[in-house]
Design an enzyme around this catalytic site. Sequence first.
Site, mmCIF file in Angstrom:
data_model
loop_
_atom_site.group_PDB
_atom_site.id
_atom_site.type_symbol
_atom_site.label_atom_id
_atom_site.label_comp_id
_atom_site.label_asym_id
_atom_site.label_seq_id
_atom_site.Cartn_x
_atom_site.Cartn_y
_atom_site.Cartn_z
ATOM 1 C CG HIS A 1 -1.732 -0.927 1.327
ATOM 2 N ND1 HIS A 1 -3.228 -0.868 0.867
ATOM 3 C CD2 HIS A 1 -1.834 -2.298 1.471
ATOM 4 C CE1 HIS A 1 -3.912 -1.915 0.732
ATOM 5 N NE2 HIS A 1 -3.205 -2.824 1.310
ATOM 6 C CG ASN B 1 -7.850 -4.302 1.208
ATOM 7 O OD1 ASN B 1 -7.321 -3.305 1.590
ATOM 8 N ND2 ASN B 1 -7.575 -5.420 1.194
HETATM 9 C C1 HEM Z 1 -1.934 -10.902 7.482
HETATM 10 C C2 HEM Z 1 -2.556 -10.194 6.634
HETATM 11 C C3 HEM Z 1 -1.770 -8.775 6.624
HETATM 12 C C4 HEM Z 1 -0.680 -8.314 6.997
HETATM 13 C C5 HEM Z 1 0.291 -8.761 7.611
HETATM 14 C C6 HEM Z 1 -0.583 -6.716 6.325
HETATM 15 C C7 HEM Z 1 0.342 -5.864 6.734
HETATM 16 C C8 HEM Z 1 0.239 -4.661 6.309
HETATM 17 C C9 HEM Z 1 1.505 -3.814 6.483
HETATM 18 C C10 HEM Z 1 2.746 -4.080 7.015
HETATM 19 C C11 HEM Z 1 1.095 -2.447 6.050
HETATM 20 C C12 HEM Z 1 1.870 -1.530 5.779
HETATM 21 C C13 HEM Z 1 1.650 -0.639 6.858
HETATM 22 C C14 HEM Z 1 2.448 0.886 6.913
HETATM 23 O O1 HEM Z 1 3.636 0.778 6.726
HETATM 24 O O2 HEM Z 1 1.825 1.762 7.676
HETATM 25 C C15 HEM Z 1 -0.403 -2.694 5.382
HETATM 26 C C16 HEM Z 1 -0.893 -1.723 4.927
HETATM 27 C C17 HEM Z 1 -2.133 -1.671 4.626
HETATM 28 N N1 HEM Z 1 -2.969 -2.871 4.804
HETATM 29 FE FE1 HEM Z 1 -2.397 -4.739 5.277
HETATM 30 N N2 HEM Z 1 -1.823 -6.566 5.877
HETATM 31 C C18 HEM Z 1 -2.568 -7.574 5.801
HETATM 32 C C19 HEM Z 1 -3.784 -7.885 5.260
HETATM 33 C C20 HEM Z 1 -4.695 -6.996 4.874
HETATM 34 C C21 HEM Z 1 -5.905 -6.972 4.593
HETATM 35 C C22 HEM Z 1 -6.724 -8.350 4.877
HETATM 36 C C23 HEM Z 1 -6.585 -5.839 4.318
HETATM 37 C C24 HEM Z 1 -7.775 -5.218 4.300
HETATM 38 C C25 HEM Z 1 -8.813 -5.571 5.061
HETATM 39 C C26 HEM Z 1 -5.328 -4.791 4.523
HETATM 40 C C27 HEM Z 1 -5.351 -3.481 4.293
HETATM 41 C C28 HEM Z 1 -4.225 -2.640 4.525
HETATM 42 C C29 HEM Z 1 -4.432 -1.389 4.234
HETATM 43 C C30 HEM Z 1 -5.628 -0.583 3.823
HETATM 44 C C31 HEM Z 1 -3.086 -0.703 4.209
HETATM 45 C C32 HEM Z 1 -2.541 0.673 3.965
HETATM 46 C C33 HEM Z 1 -2.848 1.491 5.197
HETATM 47 C C34 HEM Z 1 -2.509 3.170 4.764
HETATM 48 O O3 HEM Z 1 -2.996 3.315 4.103
HETATM 49 O O4 HEM Z 1 -1.375 3.316 5.378
HETATM 50 N N3 HEM Z 1 -4.268 -5.504 4.712
HETATM 51 N N4 HEM Z 1 -0.834 -3.983 5.665
#
Ligand code: HEM
Length: 804
Positions: free
Chosen positions: A176, A249
Amino acid sequence: MAKAKKRAPQKSQKKPSSRRAEAKPTVSGPQRPSVDLDAVDRLESKMAASDDLARQFPFNPLKPAEFADPLSPPEGEPYEPGDPLATASTITEMVSSDKVGSGSPPVGNNMTIHPLDHHRADPAGRPLTTNQGVPISDNQNSLKAGLRGPALWEDFVLREKITHFDHERIPERVVHARGSAAHGFFECYEPLGKITRASLFAEKGKRTPVFVRFSTVIGERGSTDTPRDVRGFAVKFYTDEGNWDLVGNNMPVFFIQDAMKFPDLVHAAKPEPHHQMPQAATAHDTFWDFASLMPEITHMLMWTMSDRAIPRSYRTMQGFGVNTYRFVNERGDSVFIKFHWNPAAGTHSLVWDEAVKISGADPDFHRRDLWEAIEAGAFPEYELGVQIITEEQAERFSFDVLDATKIVPEELIPVRPIGRMVLNRNPDNFFAETEQVAFCTAQVVPGVDFSNDPLLAGRIHSYVDTQITRLGGPNFHQIPINSPVAQVHNNTREGLHQHTIHRGRVNYEPNSLAGGCPFQAGKMGFISFPEPRVRDDHKVRGKPERFADHYTQATLFYRSQTPVEQQHIINAFRFELTKVQTPMIRERMVAGLMNVDMALATAVAEGLGITDMPEPLPKMLQKKARPEVTESRALSLFARPGDGSIRGRRIAIIVADGVSGEVEDIGEQLAAQGAVPVILGSRLGRVKSDAGKLVEISASLDVAPAVVFDAMVLPGGDAAAAAMSKNGRVLEFLKDQYRHCKPILVLGAATQVLEKAGVPAALSSGKADPGLIVGKDGAAVDAFINAVAKHRHYERDLEPEPVV
Ligand code: HEM
């Protein structure tokens, strides 16, 4: 949160004067300050007041409760000191200056919690300074030993400037990375106290500030906005009981079921590690190798290969919490919750050819769209809905609500609208706000809780963990955009970039030296839902049986799509798999799709030149699935056409010399409906209408191709129509608008441009094309506005693609 209560003071048996005499002022100064007798007095008072505080706690009053009802944790029993000096760091705290402040202690207050105003800077009328505030006399030249001599090491102005510049980049998000954000508010429709104690849902009309970041997943920070990808929809609610992040999402399911596979998924989808290609795309071998070996991905692939993965705008896509959460009410009763955001503007997408072309024409397409809509006052709006599911209902479903690859069909559990969100302010600064914002699923408030979804468990750990690196240490929650509006008081201190200056010497709990503060909140605080454990469940690595059904909901999704949506899914699979170089991976994917829908698998195979269909992939669940719902209208993009308005739609009006004088009226009519008409010509400047009026051109066809507009108008005027018929750019513009199923208004003499471009006047079925309005007068403009409200006219789009 309640302030420290005043308890009945425990009386010391000794006289105050003797307690003061006993107090040894050794903590914050020399043992016998001799010069300032007042200071001696204050030191002794402070020590005596500390002793007085300590005496209020003959023992730790909370200790016995540690062994009592865990659902009723006791509230701490703070004692407010009679003398504020008792909890001060220093007796000199009342010394004031422009730097240290007023000298009045901020008792019971975290003064760093305040609106963002406090962090905004504006240089109007100010000279340039160094980071230390020293005015810079010359910002053009470094300090040199003589005009032609070497630059000097002592030039602190140059060194500070270059050093800061050298460190301006921070690591991008591991996923992201590319995103855009906005401020706004959430407004609650009605009190929800029966199901949640969350304060933001407590009253009708209650408004809570939000910051929302939309993103793509795979691409790097500078990548294009319109690849085929999932979109992030992350909302930070600044509630009066702390921050709640709903990190979602634009698709309600996910690729995997267990956090253990997340690094594998992301490694497979990101550019291949040997040559870092392709950027922001899953159309490569490693992604499809992984996908074809992970059948639980199949449902999500249906979504990512659909037009959901190429939204027209962040304003026209849904959002979902994906994982199952819980609401918990005051009594401690809990229900499962699925979160849904529905855009007021409806769900609308691009078509693939258009998305590809936009990547070249305007890689910031979604960022620009969001920004411009807000600047224009067309505030994006979304309704928040919840599916409320009881434990018993969840038990009976044919699927598991803890499995993030499954939806709860809306026909089974309807979505109940609970509030609306309006995005009404752009950030002041991209880096300070959009880049530094840190969302985290672990950030919940009392009344919202987690389910046992094993994917969610990993997320709860992952976000803060990565942010410690990305934002440089453990204090990123103090970065202004991340800090809550609710007071923050705890003993978590120090670490890189600590911004808060904590008063006093106490940084532990229990304590008596700070009157027991900050005290344990007890039942006022967040109490985890005491989910009963299933008896005889062992500590294991494994999956429940219902997780093994990998295909039923993929079939549900595919069969719930309209024919044109199904065709787009087929096309997307063909595109992605055609880019895969390893034939076996393509075959494995087709073998998986055979378990979803034979017609889909055959159509994809045909596009890949696979003539002998492989054996279907083995199914993990041997029992025949008995889905409650076999078709769900809500899964089609067309289920949510929106509010019927044309607000924010960009409409090109192409002009040339001799254009009909009506052109400006048409623009005004469209603008009156909230659309954004843009007058396009071959070059900047003005053209003369057939009525002799000068018409200003806002953009030239070189920089504004068809793909960045939602609709187009070819106004009449003989000379203009004749010129446009000979202009390759206009013809190409028209063809693209037609191919991409967009509304087209052709007036008067401009019909000849249609003919020249080879755009058919009717659909191949012979029926009239509802998106192609050919006419002369105001009635045609009205019909066009209706056609724009429908967004696209996919009747043109069915395979085989018409030749234009
Ligand atoms: C085990 C599954 C998941 C892991 C380990 C994970 C991990 C991460 C990580 C490390 C980031 C970067 C965060 C940052 O640097 O600030 C991120 C961002 C994000 N993840 Fe996940 N994620 C997972 C599943 C999901 C799922 C299922 C969704 C949706 C429901 C999701 C939605 C998002 C969104 C929207 C961001 C961006 C947040 C922003 O705008 O700063 N992720 N995720």
